[in-house]
Enzyme design. Sequence first.
Site, PDB file in Angstrom:
ATOM      1  N   LYS A   1     -13.222  -7.734  -7.556  1.00 55.97           N
ATOM      2  CA  LYS A   1     -13.628  -8.162  -6.223  1.00 55.97           C
ATOM      3  C   LYS A   1     -15.078  -8.620  -6.296  1.00 55.97           C
ATOM      4  CE  LYS A   1     -10.389  -4.995  -3.981  1.00 55.97           C
ATOM      5  NZ  LYS A   1     -10.168  -3.879  -3.054  1.00 55.97           N
TER       6      LYS A   1
ATOM      7  N   ASP B   1      -0.149  -0.458  -4.558  1.00 54.67           N
ATOM      8  CA  ASP B   1      -1.562  -0.093  -4.658  1.00 54.67           C
ATOM      9  C   ASP B   1      -1.739   1.290  -4.043  1.00 54.67           C
ATOM     10  OD1 ASP B   1      -4.289   0.143  -4.734  1.00 54.67           O
ATOM     11  OD2 ASP B   1      -4.705  -1.503  -3.343  1.00 54.67           O
TER      12      ASP B   1
ATOM     13  N   GLU C   1      -1.295  -0.463  -8.986  1.00 55.65           N
ATOM     14  CA  GLU C   1      -2.759  -0.597  -8.940  1.00 55.65           C
ATOM     15  C   GLU C   1      -3.412   0.743  -8.622  1.00 55.65           C
ATOM     16  OE1 GLU C   1      -5.904  -2.966  -6.054  1.00 55.65           O
ATOM     17  OE2 GLU C   1      -4.021  -3.962  -6.632  1.00 55.65           O
TER      18      GLU C   1
ATOM     19  N   LYS D   1       0.833  -1.192   0.000  1.00 53.55           N
ATOM     20  CA  LYS D   1       0.000   0.000   0.000  1.00 53.55           C
ATOM     21  C   LYS D   1       0.879   1.259   0.000  1.00 53.55           C
ATOM     22  CE  LYS D   1      -4.153  -1.816   0.151  1.00 53.55           C
ATOM     23  NZ  LYS D   1      -5.210  -1.528  -0.840  1.00 53.55           N
TER      24      LYS D   1
ATOM     25  N   ASP E   1      -8.540  -0.888 -10.284  1.00 57.58           N
ATOM     26  CA  ASP E   1      -9.349  -1.486  -9.215  1.00 57.58           C
ATOM     27  C   ASP E   1     -10.631  -0.678  -9.019  1.00 57.58           C
ATOM     28  OD1 ASP E   1     -10.451  -2.587  -6.942  1.00 57.58           O
ATOM     29  OD2 ASP E   1      -8.816  -2.073  -5.612  1.00 57.58           O
TER      30      ASP E   1
END
Length: 350
Positions: free
Chosen positions: A232, A154, A180, A124, A208
């Site tokens: 997801k 991400d 991402e 992250k 995403d």
Amino acid sequence: MSSVPPLGYGFITEGLALPPLEQVLRAVRVVDIPMRVTFRSVNRRQSALIQGPAGWGEFAPFLEYDDHEAAAWLACALESAWLGAPPVRRTTIPVNATLPAVSAEQVPEVLNNYRGTIHELKIKVAEKGQTLDDDIARVAAARRALPNARLKVDANAGWSVPEALEALAALNEYDLLYAEQPVATVEELAQVRALVREHGLSMLIAADESVRKASDPLKVAQAHAADVLIVKAAPLGGARRALKIVEQAGLPAVVSSALESSVGIATGVSLAAALPDLPYACGLSTVSLMSADVTENSLLARDGELEVRRVVPTESALRCVEAEGEVRDTWVERIRRCYLVLQEALPTSL
């Protein structure tokens, strides 16, 4: 390339009606699980487990989501509990470890929570209140700890286009697999992807939020804005809809979790197991970030792989994390409201 109906897609394709609301609420178990580390500003994870004839589903939209956004999560939970998993193509799933936006000093401690060898790691970055130097230090620490692993970052749409280019140029020396959602919009993603290529940077661009939060998740593919789709199951309304989106987009996909218990992770695993191709490790190894689970037989990775299987909550585990009183009432009422949203999109009789 036609849009895929956002709500109730699994029930539509199976020609089945939504289960009655009273049946949905009959076996709801609300849980409140502390996190080992803060993740996306979350230090406790609440959700509702729903039991149906095909097993269990998990309704876990984040608290800030409104009813229309959360209704897709309910559709996924009901699909898992009443329709079960789509046909699978594999018995194990490659998964990455996830590194929250911790300090560089904390990196070894977090990585030690994962069992066995880490082959791929998602890191992250672009956390509010942190700097690019913090991100570089974290990625550098991860590369030192895992010299042979595939690394990816991400940003959760945390950068502007110039900030993304600056950050990715600085992080390029750490041999990133992909970045991402570096920026917020599809148009910005397309710009960043073009700039990355123009500057000779090696990483791919993955989408995403531009997939799971978009009214038309196929827009990313149409705009040539990404090389990889992150899908997801819950925010897309279930595994069956996610599979259709990947099929129509024609891009490689990575299945990620929404920080659920093992019940919700099992739904994501079933989606990954049903994909025709799986070139990258999935982001489904997040149960280890929690200090407890809803079952003693948690869905945890070993050496970067997860077993494809159903998960059944156990009473002893539930007793340790079950929420009662106001928390439970809040989640039950949320299910009622989201069910009404679903009902408008998909009548209880087909």
